[in-house]
Design an enzyme around this catalytic site. Structure first.
Site, PDB file in Angstrom:
ATOM      1  N   ASP A 138       0.976  -1.242  -0.169  1.00  0.00           N
ATOM      2  CA  ASP A 138      -0.312  -0.153   0.012  1.00  0.00           C
ATOM      3  C   ASP A 138       1.046   1.072  -0.520  1.00  0.00           C
ATOM      4  O   ASP A 138       1.812   1.320   0.349  1.00  0.00           O
ATOM      5  CB  ASP A 138      -0.329  -0.065   1.408  1.00  0.00           C
ATOM      6  CG  ASP A 138      -1.544   1.228   1.425  1.00  0.00           C
ATOM      7  OD1 ASP A 138      -1.534   2.192   2.798  1.00  0.00           O
ATOM      8  OD2 ASP A 138      -2.759   1.680   0.856  1.00  0.00           O
ATOM      9  N   LEU A 169      -3.536   1.175  -7.300  1.00  0.00           N
ATOM     10  CA  LEU A 169      -3.342  -0.498  -6.260  1.00  0.00           C
ATOM     11  C   LEU A 169      -4.334  -0.879  -5.443  1.00  0.00           C
ATOM     12  O   LEU A 169      -5.520  -0.175  -5.779  1.00  0.00           O
ATOM     13  CB  LEU A 169      -2.407   0.518  -4.591  1.00  0.00           C
ATOM     14  CG  LEU A 169      -1.578   1.205  -5.005  1.00  0.00           C
ATOM     15  CD1 LEU A 169      -0.665   2.729  -3.714  1.00  0.00           C
ATOM     16  CD2 LEU A 169      -0.202   0.622  -5.482  1.00  0.00           C
ATOM     17  N   ALA A 170      -3.898  -1.957  -5.360  1.00  0.00           N
ATOM     18  CA  ALA A 170      -5.359  -2.973  -4.687  1.00  0.00           C
ATOM     19  C   ALA A 170      -6.447  -2.685  -3.958  1.00  0.00           C
ATOM     20  O   ALA A 170      -6.960  -2.635  -4.757  1.00  0.00           O
ATOM     21  CB  ALA A 170      -4.519  -4.444  -4.477  1.00  0.00           C
ATOM     22  N   CYS A 171      -5.733  -1.389  -3.208  1.00  0.00           N
ATOM     23  CA  CYS A 171      -6.104  -1.083  -2.028  1.00  0.00           C
ATOM     24  C   CYS A 171      -7.384   0.359  -2.459  1.00  0.00           C
ATOM     25  O   CYS A 171      -8.186   0.517  -2.239  1.00  0.00           O
ATOM     26  CB  CYS A 171      -6.109  -0.175  -1.034  1.00  0.00           C
ATOM     27  SG  CYS A 171      -4.694   0.836  -1.525  1.00  0.00           S
ATOM     28  N   GLY A 172      -7.407   0.412  -3.973  1.00  0.00           N
ATOM     29  CA  GLY A 172      -7.797   1.868  -4.830  1.00  0.00           C
ATOM     30  C   GLY A 172      -7.335   2.933  -4.645  1.00  0.00           C
ATOM     31  O   GLY A 172      -8.169   4.284  -5.185  1.00  0.00           O
TER      32      GLY A 172
END
Length: 179
Positions: A138, A169-172
């Site tokens: 992150d 990123l995958a977390c948005g």
């Protein structure tokens, strides 16, 4: 030390005879390790995959073992083997290069302070070859002072650190942290 710029590595087309360790730690970017293994094998390298136990929550050892044509190793003391407790030493002497991708904040911290609680970290401590660490996490974790300090610390040990890429990123969130 600035780890925020993107680094490009030109991989030779022919890695015949090269022995590569690929360390996979437990982050969402672990799925990208399959493509990395495939490309190294296609270039002619012998590839041995080492995974942290948490990495198997993101990609299976079966997938990486199929692509590498070798059993994936996670535990220092596997239940079904005897006499293999020195495997991390053997691998550390065998390899020409050790690539840790993705390297999570936890794995970077373990490398920085000499933890050897998985086959990946134990082999990194025993390795005589160059080690390339490719952080992926992150954005806020990547920018955290503790992570930055750990990256600087492993650089001082002679490890090579590839900067995390900028993007979604995958977390948005958007920022540095991509593999």
């Amino acid at each position: 030390m600035d780890f925020s710029s993107t680094v490009r590595i030109n991989m030779p087309d022919d890695l015949s005879g090269r022995k590569l360790l690929i360390g996979v730690s437990g982050g969402i970017a672990a799925y990208k390790s399959a493509e990395l293994v495939r490309l190294f094998k296609k270039a002619g390298a012998e590839v041995q995959v080492l995974m942290t136990p948490d990495a198997a929550r993101f990609i299976t050892p079966l997938t990486l073992g199929t692509l590498s044509e070798r059993e994936v190793l996670t535990e220092i003391f596997p239940e079904n083997e005897t006499g293999s407790w020195t495997k991390h030493v053997e691998l550390g002497l065998w390899a020409d290069l050790f690539v840790i991708a993705p390297a999570t904040a936890q794995t970077v911290a373990k490398l920085a302070y000499g933890f050897s609680d998985s086959m990946l970290t134990a082999t990194a401590l025993a390795a005589r070859c160059p080690i390339l660490v490719c952080p992926a996490m992150d954005r806020d974790m990547y920018e955290h002072p503790a992570v930055r300090a750990n990256l600087e610390r492993i650089t001082s040990f002679g490890y090579h650190v590839m900067s995390a890429a900028y993007g979604e990123l995958a977390c948005g969130l958007t920022g540095h942290g991509r593999l």
